[in-house]
Structures are given as structure tokens and as C-alpha cells.
Design a protein around this motif. Structure first.
Motif, PDB file in Angstrom:
ATOM      1  N   PHE A  12      59.183  -2.847  31.856  1.00 53.24           N
ATOM      2  CA  PHE A  12      58.222  -2.038  32.234  1.00 53.24           C
ATOM      3  C   PHE A  12      57.475  -2.143  33.952  1.00 53.24           C
ATOM      4  CE2 PHE A  12      54.709   0.811  32.596  1.00 53.24           C
ATOM      5  CZ  PHE A  12      54.636   1.758  32.304  1.00 53.24           C
ATOM      6  N   TYR A  13      56.684  -3.395  34.003  1.00 51.35           N
ATOM      7  CA  TYR A  13      56.197  -3.529  35.402  1.00 51.35           C
ATOM      8  C   TYR A  13      57.099  -4.216  36.568  1.00 51.35           C
ATOM      9  CZ  TYR A  13      51.556  -2.776  33.088  1.00 51.35           C
ATOM     10  OH  TYR A  13      50.589  -2.420  33.042  1.00 51.35           O
ATOM     11  N   GLU A  14      58.717  -5.314  36.154  1.00 51.65           N
ATOM     12  CA  GLU A  14      59.307  -4.609  37.120  1.00 51.65           C
ATOM     13  C   GLU A  14      60.517  -4.008  37.305  1.00 51.65           C
ATOM     14  OE1 GLU A  14      61.156  -8.666  35.166  1.00 51.65           O
ATOM     15  OE2 GLU A  14      58.681  -9.636  34.883  1.00 51.65           O
ATOM     16  N   GLY A  15      60.099  -2.467  36.372  1.00 52.73           N
ATOM     17  CA  GLY A  15      61.273  -1.564  36.908  1.00 52.73           C
ATOM     18  C   GLY A  15      62.509  -1.715  36.385  1.00 52.73           C
ATOM     19  N   LYS A  16      62.449  -2.994  35.098  1.00 49.28           N
ATOM     20  CA  LYS A  16      64.264  -3.128  35.004  1.00 49.28           C
ATOM     21  C   LYS A  16      64.698  -2.549  33.426  1.00 49.28           C
ATOM     22  CE  LYS A  16      63.995  -8.221  37.359  1.00 49.28           C
ATOM     23  NZ  LYS A  16      64.307  -8.813  37.217  1.00 49.28           N
ATOM     24  N   ASN A  17      65.409  -2.255  33.157  1.00 48.28           N
ATOM     25  CA  ASN A  17      66.094  -1.268  31.771  1.00 48.28           C
ATOM     26  C   ASN A  17      65.971  -2.757  31.332  1.00 48.28           C
ATOM     27  OD1 ASN A  17      66.525   0.885  32.772  1.00 48.28           O
ATOM     28  ND2 ASN A  17      68.739   0.631  34.214  1.00 48.28           N
ATOM     29  N   PHE A  18      65.933  -2.835  29.935  1.00 46.30           N
ATOM     30  CA  PHE A  18      65.614  -3.181  28.492  1.00 46.30           C
ATOM     31  C   PHE A  18      65.839  -2.706  27.564  1.00 46.30           C
ATOM     32  CE2 PHE A  18      62.757  -5.148  25.477  1.00 46.30           C
ATOM     33  CZ  PHE A  18      63.343  -6.601  25.152  1.00 46.30           C
ATOM     34  N   GLN A  19      66.631  -3.544  26.724  1.00 48.42           N
ATOM     35  CA  GLN A  19      66.669  -3.471  25.212  1.00 48.42           C
ATOM     36  C   GLN A  19      67.203  -4.135  24.026  1.00 48.42           C
ATOM     37  OE1 GLN A  19      67.483   0.054  23.775  1.00 48.42           O
ATOM     38  NE2 GLN A  19      67.084  -0.931  22.159  1.00 48.42           N
ATOM     39  N   LEU A  20      66.599  -3.934  23.174  1.00 42.26           N
ATOM     40  CA  LEU A  20      66.433  -5.479  22.290  1.00 42.26           C
ATOM     41  C   LEU A  20      65.728  -4.633  20.893  1.00 42.26           C
ATOM     42  CD1 LEU A  20      66.643  -7.798  21.088  1.00 42.26           C
ATOM     43  CD2 LEU A  20      63.985  -8.408  21.956  1.00 42.26           C
ATOM     44  N   SER A  21      66.190  -4.405  19.948  1.00 43.65           N
ATOM     45  CA  SER A  21      65.946  -4.134  18.576  1.00 43.65           C
ATOM     46  C   SER A  21      64.917  -2.656  18.742  1.00 43.65           C
ATOM     47  CB  SER A  21      64.440  -4.549  17.594  1.00 43.65           C
ATOM     48  OG  SER A  21      64.376  -4.241  16.523  1.00 43.65           O
ATOM     49  N   ASN A  22      63.969  -2.776  18.705  1.00 45.04           N
ATOM     50  CA  ASN A  22      64.163  -0.841  18.729  1.00 45.04           C
ATOM     51  C   ASN A  22      63.120  -0.257  19.825  1.00 45.04           C
ATOM     52  OD1 ASN A  22      60.978  -2.333  18.121  1.00 45.04           O
ATOM     53  ND2 ASN A  22      60.719  -2.102  16.420  1.00 45.04           N
ATOM     54  N   THR A  23      62.931  -1.472  20.762  1.00 48.80           N
ATOM     55  CA  THR A  23      62.116  -1.004  21.744  1.00 48.80           C
ATOM     56  C   THR A  23      63.551  -0.884  23.370  1.00 48.80           C
ATOM     57  OG1 THR A  23      60.399  -2.290  21.291  1.00 48.80           O
ATOM     58  CG2 THR A  23      60.469  -2.300  22.770  1.00 48.80           C
ATOM     59  N   SER A  24      62.870  -0.452  23.928  1.00 48.68           N
ATOM     60  CA  SER A  24      63.502  -0.421  25.538  1.00 48.68           C
ATOM     61  C   SER A  24      62.578   0.164  26.171  1.00 48.68           C
ATOM     62  CB  SER A  24      65.110   1.072  25.465  1.00 48.68           C
ATOM     63  OG  SER A  24      64.396   2.335  24.904  1.00 48.68           O
ATOM     64  N   VAL A  25      63.095   0.073  27.848  1.00 47.32           N
ATOM     65  CA  VAL A  25      62.725  -0.022  28.965  1.00 47.32           C
ATOM     66  C   VAL A  25      63.526   0.653  29.460  1.00 47.32           C
ATOM     67  CG1 VAL A  25      61.238  -0.507  30.657  1.00 47.32           C
ATOM     68  CG2 VAL A  25      60.990  -1.503  29.209  1.00 47.32           C
ATOM     69  N   GLU A  26      63.697   2.196  30.373  1.00 53.88           N
ATOM     70  CA  GLU A  26      64.457   3.180  31.009  1.00 53.88           C
ATOM     71  C   GLU A  26      63.901   3.281  31.923  1.00 53.88           C
ATOM     72  OE1 GLU A  26      65.704   5.952  28.901  1.00 53.88           O
ATOM     73  OE2 GLU A  26      66.393   5.440  27.248  1.00 53.88           O
ATOM     74  N   VAL A  27      64.322   3.298  33.353  1.00 52.05           N
ATOM     75  CA  VAL A  27      64.340   3.335  34.279  1.00 52.05           C
ATOM     76  C   VAL A  27      65.013   4.786  35.220  1.00 52.05           C
ATOM     77  CG1 VAL A  27      64.190   2.468  37.050  1.00 52.05           C
ATOM     78  CG2 VAL A  27      63.531   0.752  35.273  1.00 52.05           C
ATOM     79  N   ASN A  28      64.955   5.704  35.598  1.00 55.35           N
ATOM     80  CA  ASN A  28      65.388   6.635  35.787  1.00 55.35           C
ATOM     81  C   ASN A  28      64.745   6.923  37.037  1.00 55.35           C
ATOM     82  OD1 ASN A  28      67.772   7.169  34.264  1.00 55.35           O
ATOM     83  ND2 ASN A  28      66.164   7.211  32.618  1.00 55.35           N
ATOM     84  N   ASN A  29      65.124   7.635  38.197  1.00 56.27           N
ATOM     85  CA  ASN A  29      64.752   7.901  39.647  1.00 56.27           C
ATOM     86  C   ASN A  29      63.377   7.198  40.078  1.00 56.27           C
ATOM     87  OD1 ASN A  29      66.936   9.683  40.242  1.00 56.27           O
ATOM     88  ND2 ASN A  29      65.710  10.746  38.689  1.00 56.27           N
ATOM     89  N   GLY A  30      62.889   5.856  39.858  1.00 52.66           N
ATOM     90  CA  GLY A  30      61.737   5.142  40.516  1.00 52.66           C
ATOM     91  C   GLY A  30      60.752   5.917  38.995  1.00 52.66           C
ATOM     92  N   GLU A  31      60.989   6.186  37.879  1.00 49.90           N
ATOM     93  CA  GLU A  31      60.253   5.925  37.518  1.00 49.90           C
ATOM     94  C   GLU A  31      61.001   5.824  35.962  1.00 49.90           C
ATOM     95  OE1 GLU A  31      58.991  10.288  35.810  1.00 49.90           O
ATOM     96  OE2 GLU A  31      58.775  10.625  38.889  1.00 49.90           O
ATOM     97  N   VAL A  32      59.422   4.625  35.201  1.00 47.14           N
ATOM     98  CA  VAL A  32      60.018   3.531  34.356  1.00 47.14           C
ATOM     99  C   VAL A  32      59.604   4.513  33.487  1.00 47.14           C
ATOM    100  CG1 VAL A  32      59.204   1.158  33.327  1.00 47.14           C
ATOM    101  CG2 VAL A  32      59.265   2.325  35.739  1.00 47.14           C
ATOM    102  N   THR A  33      60.035   4.540  31.729  1.00 43.13           N
ATOM    103  CA  THR A  33      59.192   4.890  30.520  1.00 43.13           C
ATOM    104  C   THR A  33      59.625   3.911  29.539  1.00 43.13           C
ATOM    105  OG1 THR A  33      61.655   5.747  29.880  1.00 43.13           O
ATOM    106  CG2 THR A  33      60.158   7.182  30.836  1.00 43.13           C
ATOM    107  N   MET A  34      58.961   3.789  28.760  1.00 41.93           N
ATOM    108  CA  MET A  34      59.225   2.634  27.383  1.00 41.93           C
ATOM    109  C   MET A  34      59.432   3.161  26.660  1.00 41.93           C
ATOM    110  SD  MET A  34      56.392   0.409  26.253  1.00 41.93           S
ATOM    111  CE  MET A  34      56.358  -1.400  27.553  1.00 41.93           C
ATOM    112  N   LYS A  35      59.953   3.201  25.602  1.00 40.01           N
ATOM    113  CA  LYS A  35      60.281   3.594  24.242  1.00 40.01           C
ATOM    114  C   LYS A  35      60.369   2.952  23.323  1.00 40.01           C
ATOM    115  CE  LYS A  35      62.904   7.775  25.989  1.00 40.01           C
ATOM    116  NZ  LYS A  35      64.232   7.618  25.827  1.00 40.01           N
ATOM    117  N   LEU A  36      59.866   3.402  21.734  1.00 39.23           N
ATOM    118  CA  LEU A  36      59.869   2.620  20.408  1.00 39.23           C
ATOM    119  C   LEU A  36      60.513   3.849  19.886  1.00 39.23           C
ATOM    120  CD1 LEU A  36      59.102  -0.325  19.046  1.00 39.23           C
ATOM    121  CD2 LEU A  36      57.094   1.641  18.880  1.00 39.23           C
ATOM    122  N   PHE A  37      62.344   3.339  18.415  1.00 36.69           N
ATOM    123  CA  PHE A  37      62.721   3.764  18.157  1.00 36.69           C
ATOM    124  C   PHE A  37      62.718   5.619  18.849  1.00 36.69           C
ATOM    125  CE2 PHE A  37      60.162   0.810  15.111  1.00 36.69           C
ATOM    126  CZ  PHE A  37      61.004   1.016  14.460  1.00 36.69           C
TER     127      PHE A  37
END
Length: 102
Positions: A12-37
């Protein structure tokens, strides 16, 4: 804090995409989101960093959010608290940029 939380928060803080199990971090157009399920629970935009419980007052949601800087969520007698202030789980900015325009 769970290892998956540590990894997600780092992404999230590095602005990198991440996916593991039920959690993801997505980077789109300079905005970052963290998702759970698939529910967005944190993000950044031109105003700053914000959080929400996305309607899920769960230990897992709290764990992910508590991994973020300047966030401490707990629950006492059915009332949620964000940094020792009553909180209803709605979108709340935890760190704002110095200048922004609506």
C-alpha cells in the motif's frame, strides 16, 4: 499483526499491486486501494489517505486497517473507536494532503 497485513501495508505505502488470499492492493492512475474480500477498506486520493470498514466490523478488517500508519481501531461495548474517538466505520481521512480542492 498478521504477516499478510504487514505485506499488504508495505505494498500500500510502496504503491505496488499485491494479492494474497483475501487481501489485495491495487494501483490505478496514481491512487492506491486496499481490499479485503473484494471490499475496499482503505485508499489514497488527491485529498490523502482514508479508511472505511466497508460495513464489516470484523477482526480481520480491524487487523488490516490497524496495520496502517496513524490508525488504531478497537471496539468497546459495541462501539467502534478510531484513535480513541467514536467511529461509525464510514469513509474517514486519516491523513490529508496540505492543499486540496473539491
Amino acid at each position: 499483526m498478521r504477516k499478510i497485513t504487514q505485506q499488504a501495508v508495505a505494498a500500500f505505502y510502496e504503491g505496488k499491486n499485491f494479492q494474497l488470499s483475501n487481501t489485495s492492493v491495487e494501483v490505478n492512475n496514481g491512487e492506491v486501494t486496499m481490499k479485503l474480500f473484494g471490499n475496499t477498506i482503505a485508499g489514497t486520493d488527491y485529498k490523502g489517505t482514508w479508511i472505511t470498514d466497508a460495513g464489516w466490523e470484523t477482526k480481520t478488517t480491524f487487523d488490516r486497517l490497524n496495520g496502517l500508519n496513524d490508525v488504531w481501531i478497537n471496539k468497546k461495548k459495541g462501539q467502534m473507536y478510531l484513535n480513541d474517538q467514536p467511529w461509525d466505520g464510514s469513509k474517514t481521512y486519516i491523513k490529508t494532503t496540505e492543499f486540496f480542492y473539491d
